[in-house]
Design an enzyme around this catalytic site. Structure first.
Site, PDB file in Angstrom:
ATOM      1  N   HIS A 106       0.859  -1.192   0.000  1.00 41.56           N
ATOM      2  CA  HIS A 106       0.000   0.000   0.000  1.00 41.56           C
ATOM      3  C   HIS A 106       0.891   1.236   0.000  1.00 41.56           C
ATOM      4  CE1 HIS A 106      -4.114   1.721   1.132  1.00 41.56           C
ATOM      5  NE2 HIS A 106      -3.322   2.763   0.989  1.00 41.56           N
ATOM      6  N   HIS A 143       1.271   4.897  -2.254  1.00 39.06           N
ATOM      7  CA  HIS A 143       0.696   5.761  -3.306  1.00 39.06           C
ATOM      8  C   HIS A 143       1.789   6.460  -4.104  1.00 39.06           C
ATOM      9  CE1 HIS A 143      -3.633   5.759  -2.063  1.00 39.06           C
ATOM     10  NE2 HIS A 143      -3.096   5.386  -0.915  1.00 39.06           N
ATOM     11  N   ASP A 162       1.551   9.220  -5.892  1.00 38.01           N
ATOM     12  CA  ASP A 162       1.521  10.663  -5.648  1.00 38.01           C
ATOM     13  C   ASP A 162       1.833  11.001  -4.195  1.00 38.01           C
ATOM     14  OD1 ASP A 162      -0.888   9.220  -5.404  1.00 38.01           O
ATOM     15  OD2 ASP A 162      -2.060  11.046  -5.245  1.00 38.01           O
ATOM     16  N   GLY A 200      -9.670   8.115  -1.917  1.00 41.21           N
ATOM     17  CA  GLY A 200     -10.393   9.362  -1.677  1.00 41.21           C
ATOM     18  C   GLY A 200     -11.308   9.246  -0.474  1.00 41.21           C
ATOM     19  N   HIS A 219      -9.690   0.820  -0.155  1.00 41.67           N
ATOM     20  CA  HIS A 219      -9.508   1.578   1.076  1.00 41.67           C
ATOM     21  C   HIS A 219     -10.800   1.407   1.890  1.00 41.67           C
ATOM     22  CE1 HIS A 219      -6.229   3.754  -0.951  1.00 41.67           C
ATOM     23  NE2 HIS A 219      -5.875   4.215   0.229  1.00 41.67           N
ATOM     24  N   GLU A 254     -10.577   2.981   7.361  1.00 44.77           N
ATOM     25  CA  GLU A 254      -9.586   4.010   7.680  1.00 44.77           C
ATOM     26  C   GLU A 254     -10.334   5.244   8.174  1.00 44.77           C
ATOM     27  OE1 GLU A 254      -7.608   5.819   4.340  1.00 44.77           O
ATOM     28  OE2 GLU A 254      -5.911   6.506   5.543  1.00 44.77           O
ATOM     29  N   ASP A 285       1.925   3.820   2.975  1.00 47.51           N
ATOM     30  CA  ASP A 285       0.832   4.650   2.471  1.00 47.51           C
ATOM     31  C   ASP A 285       1.394   5.825   1.650  1.00 47.51           C
ATOM     32  OD1 ASP A 285      -1.820   5.198   1.988  1.00 47.51           O
ATOM     33  OD2 ASP A 285      -2.192   6.182   3.911  1.00 47.51           O
TER      34      ASP A 285
HETATM   35 ZN   LIG Z   1      -3.917   4.775   0.979  1.00 50.76          ZN
END
Ligand SMILES: [Zn+2]
Length: 387
Positions: free
Chosen positions: A41, A43, A45, A202, A229, A232, A329
């Site tokens: 996991h 990202h 970006d 998102g 996701h 969370e 993350d």
């Molecule tokens: Zn994430």
């Protein structure tokens, strides 16, 4: 259930002032960075180098909040440490702004792989949302191909430095948008060319998986893997939605599955816990939890349990036999690496090499690779830890 026995502290802990930096952290005398690791996991970006954001933003005339790359790195961390997922997500406006051309996407993907290789990662699944990279006219397919080119360049560069690494793509659709069906179709077009799964990212709260039913149903009919996701920014209902509406094979974080556990007795180091049906299902079906300790703290995902790493339900979930994995993350926003996350956990919960190996084996088994390749990964991890 039989509670596991807590182990004695086998991690050497020098006084705080003499502690080596996390990148040199050791467990039982072994540098954590040297151990073979798997990242599930992570990202794209959220893992851009601050120096690269600084350089590319200047080139493109994008306004920056700081006047040098070093303070930009701190700005990202401060913004992300606000305790609010919404504030946290705002930092992505800046990284995404410099990821709008094929050239920049390729460069950022290449550097992403190089940084993972440098951290001792041997296999990773990088996720990102192609729909957020079309501001300057890229098609979805061009964007995915640009990232794929960068990943392969990064793999080649790592290989030349004597480090074998493979990185696959997970395509995310944004929960608050309406393009998930397009993104699901995009993922299917690239299923033999680097894309291994689909994700929803998102704002989780208020945007349930069921909003994206046509995409999720298509993927299910095509037997294409999904991780979502969930658990969370929202709780058990969101996890239910991920499993029932999304047929998710893993949970993106999933940390709030611990809300379905009732600690009924704590005696010394022994804990007795009553399971809800959902928690029992997730544990017994070995549905991997993509836990990200520092990020979970930063976004407030574990605020029901406390505000320090020792409060994270990670250890409870691990001791109860859940398939826990350790992830970053967003390496830029949380200023972290897998090495750092493992070192922090080892410090907080007295983990030894055997524990850290178990987290890697869990992750390897939960990757979206074909089973032959998962078995190869497991062999590499076992060999690396034996050494
Ligand atoms: Zn994430």
């Amino acid at each position: 259930m039989t509670p596991h026995q807590r182990k004695e502290n086998r991690m050497s802990r020098p006084p705080r002032s003499h502690r080596p930096s996390r990148s040199e952290a050791q467990i039982e005398g072994v540098p954590v960075r040297s151990l073979p690791k798997v990242s599930l996991h992570d990202h794209l970006d959220g893992g851009v180098r601050a120096a690269t954001v600084f350089e590319l933003a200047n080139e493109a005339g994008i306004e920056l909040p700081t006047s040098d790359a070093r303070s930009l790195c701190e700005w990202f961390a401060d913004q992300a440490d606000s305790g609010s997922l919404v504030d946290y997500i705002k930092t992505f406006d800046l990284t995404i702004a410099v990821m709008q051309t094929a050239e920049n996407l390729t460069r950022i993907a290449r550097e992403f792989v190089e940084d993972l290789a440098n951290d001792g990662v041997i296999y990773a699944e990088v996720r990102w949302a192609p729909e957020q990279h079309q501001a300057q006219g890229l098609t979805l397919d061009e964007a995915v191909q640009a990232v794929q080119d960068g990943l392969e360049e990064g793999e080649d560069a790592a290989d030349e430095n004597g480090h074998a690494i493979h990185v696959a793509q997970i395509l995310s659709a944004m929960r608050q948008a309406d393009r998930s069906l397009e993104i699901a179709e995009l993922a299917l077009r690239f299923r033999d060319d680097g894309v291994v799964a689909f994700d929803l990212a998102g704002p989780e709260d208020g945007f349930p998986a069921s909003r994206h039913q046509p995409a999720l149903d298509l993927l299910a009919r095509e037997f294409f893997p999904v991780t979502l996701h969930a658990g969370e920014a929202a709780g058990l209902d969101s996890i239910r939605g991920a499993l029932l509406d999304g047929r998710a094979l893993r949970l993106g974080h999933g940390v709030r599955i611990a809300e379905d556990l009732e600690v009924i007795e704590t005696e010394g180091d022994e804990v007795r816990v009553r399971f809800g049906d959902l928690a029992r299902w997730v544990r017994d079906r070995e549905i991997a939890l993509e836990l990200s300790p520092s990020s979970n703290l930063g976004t407030g995902a574990i605020e029901a349990w406390g505000d320090s790493l020792e409060d994270h339900p990670f250890d409870l979930l691990y001791q109860l036999g859940f398939c826990v994995t350790v992830n970053t993350d967003n390496r830029l926003m949380s200023r972290t690496t897998i090495t750092r996350e493992l070192s922090l956990l080892a410090e907080a919960f007295d983990y030894d090499l055997e524990d850290v190996e178990q987290f890697q084996l869990n992750a390897a088994a939960a990757t979206f690779l074909p089973i032959e390749q998962r078995e190869e990964l497991i062999d590499l991890i076992t060999e690396g830890f034996d050494r």
